[in-house]
Write a protein that holds these residues in place. Structure first.
Motif, mmCIF file in Angstrom:
data_model
loop_
_atom_site.group_PDB
_atom_site.id
_atom_site.type_symbol
_atom_site.label_atom_id
_atom_site.label_comp_id
_atom_site.label_asym_id
_atom_site.label_seq_id
_atom_site.Cartn_x
_atom_site.Cartn_y
_atom_site.Cartn_z
ATOM 1 N N ASP A 1 0.843 -1.198 0.000
ATOM 2 C CA ASP A 1 0.000 0.000 0.000
ATOM 3 C C ASP A 1 0.874 1.241 0.000
ATOM 4 O O ASP A 1 1.943 1.267 0.637
ATOM 5 N N ILE A 2 0.438 2.279 -0.693
ATOM 6 C CA ILE A 2 1.121 3.569 -0.667
ATOM 7 C C ILE A 2 0.311 4.507 0.220
ATOM 8 O O ILE A 2 -0.840 4.827 -0.077
ATOM 9 N N THR A 3 0.918 4.931 1.328
ATOM 10 C CA THR A 3 0.271 5.857 2.253
ATOM 11 C C THR A 3 0.740 7.278 1.967
ATOM 12 O O THR A 3 1.944 7.518 1.802
ATOM 13 N N SER A 4 -0.183 8.197 1.884
ATOM 14 C CA SER A 4 0.172 9.569 1.551
ATOM 15 C C SER A 4 0.970 10.224 2.678
ATOM 16 O O SER A 4 0.503 10.276 3.824
ATOM 17 N N PRO A 5 2.175 10.744 2.369
ATOM 18 C CA PRO A 5 2.979 11.404 3.395
ATOM 19 C C PRO A 5 2.591 12.867 3.600
ATOM 20 O O PRO A 5 3.101 13.523 4.501
ATOM 21 N N ILE A 6 1.693 13.367 2.758
ATOM 22 C CA ILE A 6 1.296 14.774 2.833
ATOM 23 C C ILE A 6 -0.205 14.897 2.584
ATOM 24 O O ILE A 6 -0.857 13.936 2.168
ATOM 25 N N ASN A 7 -0.726 16.082 2.844
ATOM 26 C CA ASN A 7 -2.091 16.397 2.464
ATOM 27 C C ASN A 7 -2.111 16.872 1.020
ATOM 28 O O ASN A 7 -1.228 17.616 0.590
ATOM 29 N N GLY B 1 -1.651 10.287 5.668
ATOM 30 C CA GLY B 1 -1.843 9.053 6.415
ATOM 31 C C GLY B 1 -2.874 8.115 5.833
ATOM 32 O O GLY B 1 -3.005 6.984 6.297
ATOM 33 N N THR B 2 -3.607 8.550 4.805
ATOM 34 C CA THR B 2 -4.583 7.663 4.165
ATOM 35 C C THR B 2 -3.921 6.917 3.000
ATOM 36 O O THR B 2 -2.894 7.347 2.478
ATOM 37 N N ILE B 3 -4.522 5.810 2.598
ATOM 38 C CA ILE B 3 -3.949 5.005 1.518
ATOM 39 C C ILE B 3 -4.267 5.657 0.170
ATOM 40 O O ILE B 3 -5.436 5.862 -0.178
ATOM 41 N N ALA B 4 -3.214 5.962 -0.559
ATOM 42 C CA ALA B 4 -3.375 6.579 -1.876
ATOM 43 C C ALA B 4 -3.555 5.525 -2.964
ATOM 44 O O ALA B 4 -4.372 5.688 -3.876
ATOM 45 N N LEU B 5 -2.790 4.446 -2.892
ATOM 46 C CA LEU B 5 -2.876 3.352 -3.855
ATOM 47 C C LEU B 5 -2.764 2.034 -3.093
ATOM 48 O O LEU B 5 -1.913 1.896 -2.209
ATOM 49 N N HIS B 6 -3.623 1.092 -3.437
ATOM 50 C CA HIS B 6 -3.648 -0.174 -2.720
ATOM 51 C C HIS B 6 -2.722 -1.218 -3.354
ATOM 52 O O HIS B 6 -2.522 -1.241 -4.569
ATOM 53 N N LYS B 7 -2.189 -2.062 -2.502
ATOM 54 C CA LYS B 7 -1.412 -3.211 -2.951
ATOM 55 C C LYS B 7 -2.212 -4.000 -3.989
ATOM 56 O O LYS B 7 -3.415 -4.201 -3.837
ATOM 57 N N GLY B 8 -1.537 -4.412 -5.056
ATOM 58 C CA GLY B 8 -2.217 -5.156 -6.112
ATOM 59 C C GLY B 8 -2.666 -4.294 -7.271
ATOM 60 O O GLY B 8 -3.087 -4.817 -8.304
ATOM 61 N N LYS B 9 -2.558 -2.987 -7.129
ATOM 62 C CA LYS B 9 -2.955 -2.086 -8.208
ATOM 63 C C LYS B 9 -1.960 -2.188 -9.353
ATOM 64 O O LYS B 9 -0.756 -2.163 -9.167
ATOM 65 N N ILE B 10 -2.481 -2.326 -10.565
ATOM 66 C CA ILE B 10 -1.628 -2.275 -11.755
ATOM 67 C C ILE B 10 -1.460 -0.809 -12.105
ATOM 68 O O ILE B 10 -2.437 -0.116 -12.417
#
Length: 433
Positions: A61-67, A168-177
């Motif tokens: 998962d990619i978690t957003s480091p910023i707003n 802190g929210t997930i920007a892109l989920h694991k498994g996304k192409i």
């Protein structure tokens, strides 16, 4: 079907749990369900720059480091004002005190009855919560504008801090192409590289003494092997690494050597030919010798015979997809069986095929009891709706029909004859072939 997610289940255990399992009369859905229960993702992660990551499967998962956006800002060119100045049903006149450009911060104050000229993306001044588009204003003088009554509400045309993506929210989920838009999103978050699943390695070969590779002499009774090139194209579209092992002769030693080599060097093996009723017994004996493989007769046309399972050699294993030898049947079997299984192996999110409901332009003959896949041409009808027509002869060896078609017509197992104007399920080829 009693299976445990994330645990390697035996093929025979999966099929034994199905009360209606019959390898000689399997439905399309049953075969797909068995594959889904049996396949496990392949392990292996690598880190790439985002320029290299297009089309790859995200491993974490990619978690957003910023707003995003980082601050309240204007959604358009216009004038920023205090929403409390707006009065329902009344014209508003405001004094323009400054201009705020994108990338600059306005540190002054905006009082009642005042506004600032602001550009798209510019930070909202303190106390301002509304932007009026410049086309909704009338210039009275160099430092005064008028806003028509009822053209604006408090809070309009302002983008809030974190509105697109909060820290802190997930920007892109694991498994996304990863798509081009995803690369842009990653860049907007200041993320230069990502962890992705390694590419699947898929070995392909065709079996048949009558087959010849390109560049070889075509003797009487022989044909050029087209299936490897079709499979190569479909696998490359999926982002796989392809190991082309050529044409393998119909004899036990050659076939075993090819199977073992493929197994030791690839994650999956896709063969064409050698799985139909009447094919040499050594094909089945060899696959059984090297692992657990089920031979199916699926209630579909084209592509009825298929082998599926896993084989092992020298401590390594690979999933096996034994597809029929007819060129169209190879493509149909790949898209409706192997494609999803390979996605699952790669750790990608399973993306259903984009199937639409479209009117048939003519009558189509069909008998219930099996799923049929016919090549079709989508076009706009005189009534403005999409319609579909078959390409002509639907023989499973007519590869030209797949080249001419722009979609696949799916006639489900419970359907009978189709009347002109009746809705059909259609799979467009755009993005697939």
């Amino acid at each position: 079907m009693n299976t445990v997610p994330g645990v390697a289940n035996k093929l025979q255990d999966i099929t034994a749990s199905m009360s209606d399992y019959n390898p000689n009369a399997l439905t399309v859905q049953q075969a797909q369900d068995i594959m889904r229960a049996y396949i496990q993702p392949v392990c292996g992660i690598e880190k790439l720059t985002i320029r290299q990551a297009l089309g790859r499967v995200l491993a974490t998962d990619i978690t957003s480091p910023i707003n995003v956006p980082a601050h309240n800002n204007s959604a358009m060119d216009g004038y920023a004002l205090r929403g409390e100045d707006l009065a329902d049903g009344q014209e508003l006149k405001l004094k323009v005190t400054a201009t705020v450009l994108a990338g600059a911060e306005f540190t002054g104050t905006v009082g009642r009855g005042e506004c600032v000229r602001i550009m798209t993306g510019a930070l909202m001044p303190a106390a301002c919560d509304t932007v009026v588009p410049q086309e909704f204003t009338t210039k009275i003088s160099d430092d005064k504008i008028r806003i028509s009554a009822g053209s604006l509400r408090a809070g309009d045309n302002r983008r809030l801090k974190g509105e697109d993506l909060a820290m802190g929210t997930i920007a892109l989920h694991k498994g996304k192409i990863l798509t081009p838009a995803d690369l842009g999103l990653l860049a907007s978050l200041g993320i230069p590289e990502v962890s992705v699943q390694r590419r699947l390695r898929v070995a392909i070969f065709s079996t048949g003494d009558e087959l010849r590779s390109l560049g070889e002499t075509l003797e009487s009774g022989c044909v050029y092997d087209s299936n490897r090139y079709t499979l190569y194209g479909m696998l490359m579209r999926m982002g796989c690494e392809v190991l082309d092992m050529g044409v393998v002769q119909d004899n036990p030693d050659a076939l075993e050597a090819a199977m073992r080599s493929a197994c030791e060097n690839a994650d999956a093996i896709i063969t064409s030919g050698g799985v139909s009723v009447g094919d040499a017994d050594h094909t089945r004996q060899l696959m059984d010798k090297l692992g657990e493989v089920a031979f199916w007769s699926i209630a579909m046309r084209p592509g009825r015979p298929m082998a599926f399972g896993k084989i092992a050699s020298a401590g390594k294993s690979a999933y096996l997809f034994g597809l029929p030898g007819n060129p169209v049947a190879v493509m149909v079997s790949f898209y409706f069986f192997a494609r999803q299984a390979l996605q699952q192996m790669s750790g990608a999110e399973i993306t259903p095929l984009p199937i639409f409901s479209v009117k048939s332009n003519a009558d189509i003959r069909k008998r219930p009891g099996r799923t049929e896949y016919q090549r079709g041409i989508l076009s706009v009808r005189a009534d403005g709706e999409l319609g579909v027509s078959i390409t002509g002869s639907q023989g499973s060896g007519i590869l030209r029909s797949m080249s001419e078609a722009n979609c696949m017509i799916i006639l489900h197992d419970d359907q009978g004859n189709i009347a002109a104007g009746e809705k059909l399920s259609v799979l467009p080829f755009a993005g697939l072939i």
